[in-house]
Scaffold this motif. Sequence first.
Motif, PDB file in Angstrom:
ATOM      1  N   VAL A  78      -7.411  -7.366   5.109  1.00  9.72           N
ATOM      2  CA  VAL A  78      -5.992  -7.503   4.771  1.00  9.72           C
ATOM      3  C   VAL A  78      -5.696  -6.927   3.393  1.00  9.72           C
ATOM      4  O   VAL A  78      -4.676  -6.258   3.190  1.00  9.72           O
ATOM      5  N   ASP A  79      -6.579  -7.153   2.441  1.00 15.71           N
ATOM      6  CA  ASP A  79      -6.356  -6.647   1.080  1.00 15.71           C
ATOM      7  C   ASP A  79      -6.366  -5.116   1.057  1.00 15.71           C
ATOM      8  O   ASP A  79      -5.507  -4.490   0.422  1.00 15.71           O
ATOM      9  N   VAL A  80      -7.338  -4.525   1.753  1.00 16.89           N
ATOM     10  CA  VAL A  80      -7.426  -3.067   1.783  1.00 16.89           C
ATOM     11  C   VAL A  80      -6.235  -2.487   2.534  1.00 16.89           C
ATOM     12  O   VAL A  80      -5.648  -1.479   2.121  1.00 16.89           O
ATOM     13  N   ALA A  81      -5.842  -3.111   3.625  1.00 17.20           N
ATOM     14  CA  ALA A  81      -4.693  -2.625   4.397  1.00 17.20           C
ATOM     15  C   ALA A  81      -3.429  -2.634   3.560  1.00 17.20           C
ATOM     16  O   ALA A  81      -2.660  -1.674   3.591  1.00 17.20           O
ATOM     17  N   SER A  82      -3.185  -3.679   2.804  1.00 23.32           N
ATOM     18  CA  SER A  82      -1.968  -3.737   1.981  1.00 23.32           C
ATOM     19  C   SER A  82      -2.044  -2.730   0.838  1.00 23.32           C
ATOM     20  O   SER A  82      -1.027  -2.130   0.468  1.00 23.32           O
ATOM     21  N   ALA A  83      -3.242  -2.520   0.278  1.00 18.83           N
ATOM     22  CA  ALA A  83      -3.384  -1.536  -0.792  1.00 18.83           C
ATOM     23  C   ALA A  83      -3.141  -0.126  -0.268  1.00 18.83           C
ATOM     24  O   ALA A  83      -2.458   0.692  -0.910  1.00 18.83           O
ATOM     25  N   LEU A  84      -3.677   0.191   0.911  1.00 18.67           N
ATOM     26  CA  LEU A  84      -3.470   1.518   1.489  1.00 18.67           C
ATOM     27  C   LEU A  84      -2.028   1.718   1.916  1.00 18.67           C
ATOM     28  O   LEU A  84      -1.475   2.810   1.784  1.00 18.67           O
ATOM     29  N   GLU A  85      -1.390   0.678   2.392  1.00 13.65           N
ATOM     30  CA  GLU A  85       0.001   0.797   2.816  1.00 13.65           C
ATOM     31  C   GLU A  85       0.908   1.051   1.622  1.00 13.65           C
ATOM     32  O   GLU A  85       1.915   1.746   1.730  1.00 13.65           O
ATOM     33  N   SER A  86       0.537   0.524   0.469  1.00 12.94           N
ATOM     34  CA  SER A  86       1.376   0.727  -0.715  1.00 12.94           C
ATOM     35  C   SER A  86       1.318   2.179  -1.211  1.00 12.94           C
ATOM     36  O   SER A  86       2.252   2.633  -1.863  1.00 12.94           O
ATOM     37  N   VAL A  87       0.263   2.921  -0.896  1.00 12.15           N
ATOM     38  CA  VAL A  87       0.185   4.320  -1.331  1.00 12.15           C
ATOM     39  C   VAL A  87       0.537   5.294  -0.214  1.00 12.15           C
ATOM     40  O   VAL A  87       0.572   6.502  -0.445  1.00 12.15           O
ATOM     41  N   ASP A  88       0.814   4.805   0.973  1.00 14.26           N
ATOM     42  CA  ASP A  88       1.186   5.671   2.088  1.00 14.26           C
ATOM     43  C   ASP A  88       2.633   6.108   1.916  1.00 14.26           C
ATOM     44  O   ASP A  88       3.532   5.275   1.856  1.00 14.26           O
TER      45      ASP A  88
END
Length: 138
Positions: free
Chosen positions: A19-29
């Motif tokens: 979940v942490d990695v998914a939210s971090a990647l979504e913020s830079v997408d």
Amino acid sequence: MSWTEWWRRGGSDEVGPDVDVASALESVDPESRDPNYWMRFGARVMRRAGTELARRRRMADLTVGDVLSGWARAILPTAILAAAVAALILMRTASVAAPVQTTVEDLLVAGLEDETIPATLSRDDGPVSMVAFAGERF
């Protein structure tokens, strides 16, 4: 499907998403803030690459003769310039006196104080040797 959707689904059945990695990647997408970003990006890249792709398409039809004639436009003047420079250098060195002609024997015995092979061969006190030097000048 974008990579963020793939990530939300977990990418595979074996491992769940972090979940942490998914939210971090979504913020830079960029697509998270701008819908259809990746489609416009692909169209922009293809539009900018159009001239280069057209040039490469024309290059595929070239023959060996075409390539050589293209090279001749650049190489021929360079070769003429190099020949002119070489001619100038040769004309400058032609004024210098011609070098003294030397035999092979002179080169082989240069700097030797001991008796040389021709001097040994010229003596009549033994059988004729099988070795002799040519007297040609170079």
